[in-house]
Design a protein around this motif. Structure first.
Motif, short mmCIF file in Angstrom:
data_model
loop_
_atom_site.label_atom_id
_atom_site.label_comp_id
_atom_site.label_asym_id
_atom_site.label_seq_id
_atom_site.Cartn_x
_atom_site.Cartn_y
_atom_site.Cartn_z
N LEU A 538 0.83 -1.20 0.00
CA LEU A 538 0.00 0.00 0.00
C LEU A 538 0.87 1.26 0.00
CD1 LEU A 538 -2.90 -0.92 2.46
CD2 LEU A 538 -2.90 -1.00 -0.03
N CYS A 539 1.92 1.27 0.81
CA CYS A 539 2.80 2.45 0.84
C CYS A 539 3.50 2.65 -0.49
CB CYS A 539 3.82 2.30 1.97
SG CYS A 539 3.12 2.51 3.62
N ALA A 624 8.14 10.04 1.58
CA ALA A 624 8.08 9.34 2.87
C ALA A 624 7.42 7.98 2.72
CB ALA A 624 7.32 10.19 3.89
N LEU A 625 6.42 7.88 1.85
CA LEU A 625 5.76 6.60 1.62
C LEU A 625 6.69 5.60 0.94
CD1 LEU A 625 2.30 7.98 0.48
CD2 LEU A 625 2.64 6.40 2.38
N GLY A 687 5.55 -0.03 6.37
CA GLY A 687 5.45 -0.13 4.92
C GLY A 687 6.55 0.60 4.18
N SER A 688 6.83 1.83 4.59
CA SER A 688 7.81 2.62 3.85
C SER A 688 9.24 2.23 4.20
CB SER A 688 7.60 4.11 4.13
OG SER A 688 7.69 4.37 5.53
N GLY A 689 9.47 1.87 5.46
CA GLY A 689 10.81 1.46 5.86
C GLY A 689 11.05 -0.02 5.69
N ASP A 690 9.98 -0.76 5.28
CA ASP A 690 10.06 -2.20 5.07
C ASP A 690 10.56 -2.91 6.33
OD1 ASP A 690 9.51 -4.37 3.54
OD2 ASP A 690 11.45 -4.46 2.56
N GLY A 691 10.16 -2.39 7.49
CA GLY A 691 10.55 -2.99 8.76
C GLY A 691 9.55 -4.03 9.20
N PRO A 692 9.82 -4.73 10.28
CA PRO A 692 8.89 -5.76 10.76
C PRO A 692 7.61 -5.15 11.30
CG PRO A 692 10.66 -5.43 12.34
CD PRO A 692 11.02 -4.62 11.14
N TRP A 693 6.51 -5.84 11.09
CA TRP A 693 5.21 -5.36 11.57
C TRP A 693 5.06 -5.77 13.02
CZ3 TRP A 693 1.23 -2.35 11.28
CH2 TRP A 693 0.06 -2.69 11.95
N ARG A 694 4.92 -4.79 13.91
CA ARG A 694 4.72 -5.08 15.33
C ARG A 694 3.45 -4.45 15.86
NH1 ARG A 694 10.22 -3.55 15.08
NH2 ARG A 694 11.65 -5.30 15.34
N GLY A 695 2.63 -3.96 14.99
CA GLY A 695 1.42 -3.29 15.44
C GLY A 695 1.60 -1.79 15.42
#
Length: 702
Positions: A538-539, A624-625, A687-695
């Motif tokens: 989405l980002c 930023a996205l 999404g933009s930093g492609d980091g892990p999703w932690r909520g």
């Protein structure tokens, strides 16, 4: 007592009239195709029977659509097989390399398409295997084999299509109109309940999730409806526009609900409260003419009230002024889109005279990286299987290679291929047991086609009932595919055990290697990876959207909602983390639409300094996205606040009422953007930093 304790399977226990009609109609078509194939002396009548059950669908338009695309895919695959055999029959290594490349390319294309267009490429890929692998061992029979497969498959398509039209027909066109009405009624109730304050945030989220799912399913159903409804074909543009308008309503209802639940009491205004009360009393069961009249009046009231309130001085109560402008703007938009949707539905159902309406086009989410991986996986799996076949000289090698190609092509396009293939494996195991029983015990004692039909009836009728339920469709379909493949019905039947066991070994090895390929080569998404990919996709879509090219709003909406709908089956809105993820996804849609709206305001006329500031803010948001970190997102929120201040200062010196109106709308959108960025920072950072999703709570900004 013993029988009372036996609990029937759900697909049989809950089968209704439509399920029984479907299974009886499909069984009749299958037996008709099998009888004609046997009477004509076709080499492998099983393909006619298998095709009937592969193409069978509950609605006539779906059968016609799938049949047409299956025939096209089969023709393309058979033609490619003939060409490869004719040119590379003496060069087996190059032949199988070319076949693997063809399978990979077809799988890649299938991954970038939807519905039965995707299925056509799947068929083109594995039909080349089904025809080409046996034909390369007998090159002089290649054209004959290709013609035989196309004939048998065409016969199955013809029989199932005729039965779907003549026996208990169910029109996809009528089903589309019925589902459109249900979607429209659901949207009217959603808007009314939001305006009336009858939905809290979790309830709104559940309703929007259901409407996104049904809305994207309706878009798929629209394509099927065009196959069996001449009227809908003539008004295909109206159908597309109706889908766009209804999707837009899902996006626009969130700010209205937020105002009613959070700010309505604090910023109370009598006329606005009366307007919301009238919207809350909308009756979705009213006639289209009455609804259009009511919605037109509400739209005009919202516009006039916003215009009159803009005469108030901002210095009296700035927060109240912009909150009221926000709710009036979205109330007007919702009423206008509801009015358009009702008018379009009335035209499609002969309750209003059809007029020319700009239709627009839908855009779907395309993941090119995943498509390339799917294609490469299918090609590599087939190549590895062929190498093993040549190395071991196994007599089941041909069947094994075909099964690997078929399964990789069929399931590579799924987000989670391993989960999708589980039901298929269950059906294949059941088919193995039943084929052994039928081929070695039951059928040798029978004589003639009527006896064959009687033996096959219980199995295929139950399999048809299983196919009629989403929970068991994979198992039922696999049973109807692999049972005739193992039974190997022919004009002159051979009931010996050796061919059966060779086919079973080839089937088992092929499935095993396909599953191994899914495990080792770019495995499908687990729940955590699916969440991360949703944030990222989405980002990236928003960050790369060509805003300056002035593409219409519905193209962005359809693409974003298509991506969200592919992950929705894995999300539970009642689970805190999944609920936050869905909230962030819907916020991303609102953010993207806000960027489009601000660009439109710049083009329609605002002071030059404000136009430059808005344009830079749009550019910075997209940056930023694409590649944002926490500092950049916090700076972006501060930047939006600064631009909002510029718009407010430019209000008093605006040259015209239209310019003041656009400045007010710019401030409203900017404040929404600030709230979205601050309230969903974790989603955008993931999404933009492609980091892990932690909520959302992990990196949320204060």
């Amino acid at each position: 007592m013993v029988f009372a304790a036996v609990r029937l399977p759900a697909f049989l226990r809950e089968a209704g009239r439509r399920e029984w009609q479907f299974t009886l109609r499909t069984f009749s078509a299958g037996m008709l195709a099998l009888y004609i194939a046997l009477a004509l002396g076709l080499d492998e009548p099983k393909w006619a029977l298998m095709t009937v059950y592969i193409v069978a669908q509950p609605l006539g338009g779906m059968v016609l659509a799938k049949g047409v695309y299956r025939l096209l895919g089969t023709l393309a695959g058979a033609a490619m097989a003939v060409v490869l055999v004719a040119t590379l029959a003496q060069l087996h290594t190059l032949f199988f390399v070319a076949l693997a490349v063809w399978l990979g390319l077809c799988t890649l294309c299938a991954s970038l398409l939807r519905n039965f267009r995707s299925y056509a490429f799947v068929l083109a890929g594995y039909s080349a295997l089904i025809v080409g692998v046996p034909a390369v061992l007998q090159p002089d029979q290649a054209f004959t084999m290709a013609v035989a497969r196309v004939t048998e498959i065409g016969l199955g398509i013809l029989c199932v299509s005729l039965m779907s039209v003549l026996v208990w027909p169910r029109s996809a066109g009528r089903s589309y109109l019925q589902q459109s009405r249900e979607q429209l009624v659901g949207l009217i109730r959603l808007v009314a309940d939001s305006a009336g304050g009858r939905l809290d945030a979790p309830a709104l989220q559940r309703r929007r999730q259901a409407l996104i799912t049904s809305g994207m399913a309706l878009e798929a159903q629209r394509e099927h409806a065009l196959f069996d409804s001449a009227r809908l074909r003539r008004h295909a543009g109206l159908c597309r526009r109706l889908g766009h308008e209804m999707l837009a309503l899902i996006s626009s209802v969130g700010p209205l609900n937020t105002y009613v639940n959070r700010y309505a009491e604090r910023h109370h205004q009598d006329q606005v409260a009366l307007l919301l009360a009238d919207i809350a009393r909308l009756d979705p069961e009213a006639s289209p003419a009455a609804l259009r009249e009511t919605l037109s009046a509400l739209y005009q009231r919202a516009r006039e009230l916003a215009r009159s309130l803009r005469g108030e001085l901002l210095s009296h109560d700035e927060q109240r002024f912009y909150a009221l402008q926000l709710v009036l703007e979205h109330s007007a938009e919702l009423c206008d889109r509801l009015r358009s949707s009702v008018a379009l539905y009335a035209m499609l159902t002969d309750q209003a005279t059809p007029v020319r309406w700009r239709a627009g086009t839908s855009r779907l989410h395309l993941d090119y990286g995943q498509a390339w991986r799917n294609g490469a996986r299918a090609a590599l799996a087939l190549g590895a299987t062929v190498v093993l076949w040549f190395w071991s000289a196994a007599p089941q090698g041909a069947a094994m290679a075909i099964q690997v190609g078929v399964i990789c092509a069929l399931f590579s396009t799924r987000d989670d291929p391993l989960a999708a293939v589980k039901g298929f494996i269950k059906g294949a195991l059941l088919a193995t047991v039943l084929a052994t029983l039928y081929r070695l015990v039951l059928l040798p004692a029978s004589d003639g086609f009527p006896a064959l039909v009687l033996w096959l009836a219980p199995l295929y009728l139950l399999a048809g009932l299983a196919m009629a339920r989403p929970a068991t469709v994979a198992t039922g379909t696999a049973l109807t595919i692999f049972f005739p493949l193992l039974l190997d019905l022919r004009p002159v039947q051979d009931f010996s055990a050796a061919p059966l066991f060779n086919n079973m070994i080839g089937l088992g090895l092929g499935m095993g290697f396909a599953v191994l390929a899914f495990l080792l080569l770019w495995p499908g998404d687990d729940a955590a990876r699916a969440r991360r990919r949703l944030c990222r996709d989405l980002c990236r879509t928003l960050g790369r959207w060509p805003i300056r090219r002035r593409r219409p709003r519905h193209e962005m909406e359809s693409q974003l909602y298509d991506r969200i709908s592919r992950t929705l089956p894995r999300l539970d809105p009642d689970h805190p983390r999944d609920g936050e993820l869905l909230q962030g996804a819907l916020a991303a849609v609102t953010l993207g639409l806000g960027l489009l709206y601000m660009d439109a305001l710049c083009r329609r006329g605002v002071p030059a300094s404000v136009r430059l500031a808005l344009t830079r803010l749009i550019r910075d948001t997209q940056r930023a996205l694409r590649d944002g970190d926490q500092d950049r997102w916090l700076a972006l929120a501060a930047r939006a606040d600064t631009v909002a201040g510029q718009c407010q200062r430019a209000y008093d010196s605006a040259a015209s009422d239209g310019e003041r109106r656009r400045l007010v709308r710019a401030v409203v959108r900017l404040r929404m953007q600030i709230n979205i960025i601050r309230g969903n920072a974790g989603f955008f950072l993931s999404g933009s930093g492609d980091g892990p999703w932690r909520g959302l709570e992990a990196n949320g900004a204060a």
